[in-house]
Scaffold this active site. Structure first.
Site, PDB file in Angstrom:
ATOM      1  N   ALA A  66     -27.655   5.427   5.895  1.00 32.17           N
ATOM      2  CA  ALA A  66     -28.778   5.260   4.979  1.00 32.17           C
ATOM      3  C   ALA A  66     -28.222   4.680   3.684  1.00 32.17           C
ATOM      4  CB  ALA A  66     -29.440   6.611   4.722  1.00 32.17           C
ATOM      5  N   GLY A 109     -26.819   7.395   9.030  1.00 29.34           N
ATOM      6  CA  GLY A 109     -28.070   6.877   9.576  1.00 29.34           C
ATOM      7  C   GLY A 109     -27.858   5.801  10.636  1.00 29.34           C
ATOM      8  N   GLU A 112     -27.324   7.660  13.700  1.00 29.96           N
ATOM      9  CA  GLU A 112     -28.615   8.294  14.026  1.00 29.96           C
ATOM     10  C   GLU A 112     -29.608   7.277  14.584  1.00 29.96           C
ATOM     11  OE1 GLU A 112     -28.428   9.930  10.013  1.00 29.96           O
ATOM     12  OE2 GLU A 112     -29.028  11.859  10.849  1.00 29.96           O
ATOM     13  N   GLU A 132     -21.984  12.396   6.220  1.00 30.64           N
ATOM     14  CA  GLU A 132     -22.826  12.811   5.084  1.00 30.64           C
ATOM     15  C   GLU A 132     -22.236  13.971   4.307  1.00 30.64           C
ATOM     16  OE1 GLU A 132     -23.914  12.197   8.158  1.00 30.64           O
ATOM     17  OE2 GLU A 132     -25.757  11.024   8.094  1.00 30.64           O
TER      18      GLU A 132
HETATM   19  N1  CAA Z   1     -25.253   2.614   1.399  1.00 29.17           N
HETATM   20  C1  CAA Z   1     -25.252   1.651   0.476  1.00 29.17           C
HETATM   21  N2  CAA Z   1     -24.304   0.687   0.397  1.00 29.17           N
HETATM   22  C2  CAA Z   1     -23.329   0.725   1.322  1.00 29.17           C
HETATM   23  C3  CAA Z   1     -23.265   1.702   2.320  1.00 29.17           C
HETATM   24  C4  CAA Z   1     -24.300   2.684   2.349  1.00 29.17           C
HETATM   25  N3  CAA Z   1     -24.356   3.630   3.297  1.00 29.17           N
HETATM   26  N4  CAA Z   1     -22.151   1.495   3.075  1.00 29.17           N
HETATM   27  C5  CAA Z   1     -21.558   0.411   2.564  1.00 29.17           C
HETATM   28  N5  CAA Z   1     -22.244  -0.063   1.501  1.00 29.17           N
HETATM   29  C6  CAA Z   1     -21.936  -1.213   0.647  1.00 29.17           C
HETATM   30  C7  CAA Z   1     -20.789  -0.904  -0.289  1.00 29.17           C
HETATM   31  O1  CAA Z   1     -21.230  -0.206  -1.412  1.00 29.17           O
HETATM   32  C8  CAA Z   1     -20.292  -2.295  -0.583  1.00 29.17           C
HETATM   33  O2  CAA Z   1     -21.147  -2.891  -1.535  1.00 29.17           O
HETATM   34  P1  CAA Z   1     -20.518  -3.529  -2.910  1.00 29.17           P
HETATM   35  O3  CAA Z   1     -19.654  -4.658  -2.407  1.00 29.17           O
HETATM   36  O4  CAA Z   1     -21.733  -3.976  -3.639  1.00 29.17           O
HETATM   37  O5  CAA Z   1     -19.737  -2.454  -3.558  1.00 29.17           O
HETATM   38  C9  CAA Z   1     -20.499  -3.034   0.722  1.00 29.17           C
HETATM   39  O6  CAA Z   1     -21.471  -2.292   1.460  1.00 29.17           O
HETATM   40  C10 CAA Z   1     -19.228  -3.122   1.567  1.00 29.17           C
HETATM   41  O7  CAA Z   1     -18.731  -1.810   1.735  1.00 29.17           O
HETATM   42  P2  CAA Z   1     -17.214  -1.373   1.354  1.00 29.17           P
HETATM   43  O8  CAA Z   1     -16.683  -2.245   0.277  1.00 29.17           O
HETATM   44  O9  CAA Z   1     -17.228   0.100   1.096  1.00 29.17           O
HETATM   45  O10 CAA Z   1     -16.483  -1.723   2.727  1.00 29.17           O
HETATM   46  P3  CAA Z   1     -15.171  -1.034   3.317  1.00 29.17           P
HETATM   47  O11 CAA Z   1     -14.774  -1.880   4.476  1.00 29.17           O
HETATM   48  O12 CAA Z   1     -14.163  -0.788   2.251  1.00 29.17           O
HETATM   49  O13 CAA Z   1     -15.648   0.412   3.837  1.00 29.17           O
HETATM   50  C11 CAA Z   1     -17.114   1.967   4.983  1.00 29.17           C
HETATM   51  C12 CAA Z   1     -16.565   0.504   4.910  1.00 29.17           C
HETATM   52  C13 CAA Z   1     -15.988   2.910   5.400  1.00 29.17           C
HETATM   53  C14 CAA Z   1     -18.209   1.947   6.044  1.00 29.17           C
HETATM   54  C15 CAA Z   1     -17.678   2.378   3.602  1.00 29.17           C
HETATM   55  O14 CAA Z   1     -18.547   1.350   3.142  1.00 29.17           O
HETATM   56  C16 CAA Z   1     -18.446   3.669   3.618  1.00 29.17           C
HETATM   57  O15 CAA Z   1     -17.849   4.717   3.634  1.00 29.17           O
HETATM   58  N6  CAA Z   1     -19.790   3.577   3.591  1.00 29.17           N
HETATM   59  C17 CAA Z   1     -20.655   4.765   3.538  1.00 29.17           C
HETATM   60  C18 CAA Z   1     -20.687   5.523   4.857  1.00 29.17           C
HETATM   61  C19 CAA Z   1     -21.552   6.736   4.711  1.00 29.17           C
HETATM   62  O16 CAA Z   1     -21.263   7.655   3.984  1.00 29.17           O
HETATM   63  N7  CAA Z   1     -22.683   6.752   5.458  1.00 29.17           N
HETATM   64  C20 CAA Z   1     -23.642   7.849   5.402  1.00 29.17           C
HETATM   65  C21 CAA Z   1     -24.709   7.531   4.397  1.00 29.17           C
HETATM   66  S1  CAA Z   1     -25.817   8.904   4.075  1.00 29.17           S
HETATM   67  C22 CAA Z   1     -26.845   8.928   5.406  1.00 29.17           C
HETATM   68  O17 CAA Z   1     -26.758   8.117   6.300  1.00 29.17           O
HETATM   69  C23 CAA Z   1     -27.889  10.010   5.422  1.00 29.17           C
HETATM   70  C24 CAA Z   1     -28.603  10.135   6.721  1.00 29.17           C
HETATM   71  O18 CAA Z   1     -28.311  10.967   7.541  1.00 29.17           O
HETATM   72  C25 CAA Z   1     -29.771   9.315   7.031  1.00 29.17           C
END
Ligand code: CAA
Length: 258
Positions: A66, A109, A112, A132
């Site tokens: 998400a 998400g 999911e 999460e």
């Molecule tokens: N939401 C918003 N933006 C996201 C995102 C997310 N879930 N995941 C990645 N992005 C964005 C980053 O912020 C980044 O944007 P900027 O360049 O503007 O900073 C861009 O996508 C590229 O990401 P990274 O630079 O972080 O890429 P990376 O290769 O270094 O890392 C990753 C990849 C390990 C997937 C890392 O992006 C990450 O940890 N993302 C979040 C994963 C996460 O926590 N997901 C759960 C979200 S909460 C949820 O999903 C609730 C639910 O149950 C519905």
């Protein structure tokens, strides 16, 4: 088909394709993505000329979760009153089988969303997880419920409580993934699988999906009763007569989806 902001939509024969298209955010699922995916899936579902749907992302990410940036400043009340993830229930409820073709990250998400689909085909580069807990929240689009049904309590609990990410081969062994294929073959394999399903009689495909869904939600006795009723109801379709006649006449069936 309507125009969409965050997804690409295409029809190939009897297969509807939905490609998540927010490369700048690794296909993070914001409210617009939810609205677009739900609307596209419902349009395909309402169309008898579509017999299967494929949902995919990019090579790097199916979806990284998400959209954290969209959620970060919300209050609990806003999440409730806005029914923040509510519309995803409509995606999970489409009658047409949906194949998730997963390459790269399927986190939070994203994992999911894949679990709302009926078949998960994974590239060997795919990574699945529910991280999460690292954000001081928990899965909110079905992760605690569907992951347990897919992989059992102990594996699900470890993933949800630690946020550990698993690779495609582990996900396949755990039962989360239907099949792992080389990344270069993912979209072809997804299309082939979707075409196989789309060539079947649509009423029987809807029935099979409904009965499989029932198994996730009801007791064995209720599920068996449901299955028997649905099985019997298919004997009123022209395709059942055609399918069984074709078997007796040693030819391929010609289904009309009626
Ligand atoms: N939401 C918003 N933006 C996201 C995102 C997310 N879930 N995941 C990645 N992005 C964005 C980053 O912020 C980044 O944007 P900027 O360049 O503007 O900073 C861009 O996508 C590229 O990401 P990274 O630079 O972080 O890429 P990376 O290769 O270094 O890392 C990753 C990849 C390990 C997937 C890392 O992006 C990450 O940890 N993302 C979040 C994963 C996460 O926590 N997901 C759960 C979200 S909460 C949820 O999903 C609730 C639910 O149950 C519905």
């Amino acid at each position: 088909m309507t125009d969409f902001e965050t997804i690409l939509v295409e029809t190939r024969g009897r297969v509807g394709w939905i490609t998540l298209n927010r490369p700048e955010a690794l296909n993070a699922l914001n409210s617009q993505v939810m609205r677009d995916v739900v609307a596209a899936a419902e349009e395909f579902d309402a169309d008898d000329s579509i017999g299967a749907i494929v949902v995919t992302g990019s090579e790097r990410a199916f979806a990284a979760g998400a959209d954290i940036k969209e959620m970060a400043d919300k209050t609990g009340l806003e999440m409730v009153m806005g029914d923040h993830f509510g519309a995803w229930g409509r995606f999970a409820a489409v009658r047409t089988p949906v194949i998730a073709a997963v390459s790269g990250y399927a986190l939070g998400g994203g994992c999911e969303l894949a679990m709302m689909c009926d078949i998960i085909l994974a590239a060997d580069t795919a990574q699945f997880g529910q991280p999460e807990i690292n954000l001081a929240v928990i899965p909110g689009m079905g992760g605690t419920q569907r992951l347990i049904r897919a992989v059992g309590y102990y594996k699900a609990a470890e993933l949800v409580l630690t946020g550990r990410i698993m690779k495609a081969d582990e996900a396949e062994r755990a039962g989360l993934v239907s099949r792992v294929v080389p990344a270069s073959d993912l979209l072809d394999e997804a299309h082939k699988t979707a075409e196989i399903i789309a060539a079947k009689s649509l009423p029987s495909v809807y029935a099979a999906k409904a009965a499989l869904d029932a198994a996730m939600e009801t007791s064995l006795a209720e599920g068996l009763r449901f299955e028997r009723h649905v099985f019997a109801s298919l004997f009123d379709t022209a395709d059942q007569k055609e399918g069984m006649a074709a078997f007796r006449e040693k030819r391929s069936p010609d289904f009309t989806h009626r």
